[in-house]
Design a protein around this motif. Structure first.
Motif, PDB file in Angstrom:
ATOM      1  N   VAL A   1       0.860  -1.177   0.000  1.00  0.00           N
ATOM      2  CA  VAL A   1       0.000   0.000   0.000  1.00  0.00           C
ATOM      3  C   VAL A   1       0.895   1.225   0.000  1.00  0.00           C
ATOM      4  CG1 VAL A   1      -1.768   1.282   1.263  1.00  0.00           C
ATOM      5  CG2 VAL A   1      -1.777  -1.227   1.310  1.00  0.00           C
ATOM      6  N   ALA A   2       0.672   2.120  -0.951  1.00  0.00           N
ATOM      7  CA  ALA A   2       1.428   3.370  -1.015  1.00  0.00           C
ATOM      8  C   ALA A   2       0.456   4.540  -0.904  1.00  0.00           C
ATOM      9  CB  ALA A   2       2.205   3.450  -2.334  1.00  0.00           C
ATOM     10  N   LEU A   3       0.818   5.533  -0.105  1.00  0.00           N
ATOM     11  CA  LEU A   3      -0.010   6.702   0.080  1.00  0.00           C
ATOM     12  C   LEU A   3       0.846   7.901   0.457  1.00  0.00           C
ATOM     13  CD1 LEU A   3      -1.678   6.565   3.551  1.00  0.00           C
ATOM     14  CD2 LEU A   3      -0.363   4.648   2.702  1.00  0.00           C
ATOM     15  N   ARG A   4       0.233   9.068   0.437  1.00  0.00           N
ATOM     16  CA  ARG A   4       0.937  10.287   0.818  1.00  0.00           C
ATOM     17  C   ARG A   4       1.229  10.269   2.310  1.00  0.00           C
ATOM     18  NH1 ARG A   4       0.301  15.080  -2.180  1.00  0.00           N
ATOM     19  NH2 ARG A   4       1.527  16.017  -0.514  1.00  0.00           N
ATOM     20  N   ARG A   5       2.358  10.825   2.674  1.00  0.00           N
ATOM     21  CA  ARG A   5       2.785  10.900   4.072  1.00  0.00           C
ATOM     22  C   ARG A   5       1.795  11.737   4.889  1.00  0.00           C
ATOM     23  NH1 ARG A   5       7.253   9.296   5.554  1.00  0.00           N
ATOM     24  NH2 ARG A   5       8.306   9.605   3.560  1.00  0.00           N
TER      25      ARG A   5
ATOM     26  N   VAL B   1       2.341  -4.403   3.628  1.00  0.00           N
ATOM     27  CA  VAL B   1       3.397  -3.417   3.811  1.00  0.00           C
ATOM     28  C   VAL B   1       2.831  -2.064   3.397  1.00  0.00           C
ATOM     29  CG1 VAL B   1       5.706  -2.698   3.101  1.00  0.00           C
ATOM     30  CG2 VAL B   1       5.160  -5.141   3.280  1.00  0.00           C
ATOM     31  N   VAL B   2       2.911  -1.087   4.280  1.00  0.00           N
ATOM     32  CA  VAL B   2       2.415   0.255   3.992  1.00  0.00           C
ATOM     33  C   VAL B   2       3.605   1.204   3.906  1.00  0.00           C
ATOM     34  CG1 VAL B   2       0.964   2.159   4.802  1.00  0.00           C
ATOM     35  CG2 VAL B   2       0.253  -0.214   5.207  1.00  0.00           C
ATOM     36  N   SER B   3       3.662   1.962   2.817  1.00  0.00           N
ATOM     37  CA  SER B   3       4.727   2.964   2.682  1.00  0.00           C
ATOM     38  C   SER B   3       4.101   4.323   2.435  1.00  0.00           C
ATOM     39  CB  SER B   3       5.686   2.587   1.549  1.00  0.00           C
ATOM     40  OG  SER B   3       4.998   2.520   0.318  1.00  0.00           O
ATOM     41  N   GLN B   4       4.700   5.337   3.056  1.00  0.00           N
ATOM     42  CA  GLN B   4       4.240   6.707   2.897  1.00  0.00           C
ATOM     43  C   GLN B   4       5.265   7.486   2.089  1.00  0.00           C
ATOM     44  OE1 GLN B   4       2.157   8.418   6.508  1.00  0.00           O
ATOM     45  NE2 GLN B   4       3.557   6.945   7.446  1.00  0.00           N
TER      46      GLN B   4
END
Length: 126
Positions: free
Chosen positions: A6-10, A42-45
């Motif tokens: 999962v990718a999203l804005r910080r 896995v989540v990345s900001q």
């Protein structure tokens, strides 16, 4: 077996990120028959410069709340199951944490069953 990225804005809260993981996992259990406990998320900001996207591709209006979800799973599901998964993820994430369905971008990567090792250097599904 699915691996979810999962990718999203910080700047989102821990509860927000957790809700995304829980929603995707629930949708995979319902639509793909993923067994209980088979949860790898896995989540990345990313800062704005690291999170680039079209705000209008395919006439879908996207905002800074866009979430990009990439699921790697075995290549054993039907088109109907995939459509059901995509719809259910969007529905669940609209409910919690309150994402607009337009801001839910999903990519499914299918691999052969023997392409996994869950630990100990063993190909458990080969």
């Amino acid at each position: 077996m699915p691996l979810v990225r999962v990718a999203l804005r910080r700047g989102k809260s821990a509860d927000y990120k957790r809700a995304i993981g829980e929603g995707v996992y629930k949708a995979m259990r319902e639509s793909f028959g993923v067994p209980e406990g088979d949860r790898f998320v896995v989540v990345s900001q990313h800062d704005e410069s690291e999170f680039q996207f079209s705000r209008t591709y395919l006439d879908i209006p996207r905002t800074d709340d866009l979430v990009i979800i990439q699921i790697t799973a075995n290549n054993t599901r039907t088109v109907e199951q995939k459509k059901a998964l995509f719809a259910r993820i969007a529905e669940l994430l609209a409910a919690e944490p309150g994402l607009r369905k337009e801001d839910v971008f999903i990519n499914l990567v299918e691999v052969a069953k023997e392409n996994w090792s869950f630990g100990n250097g063993i190909a458990q599904y080969a």
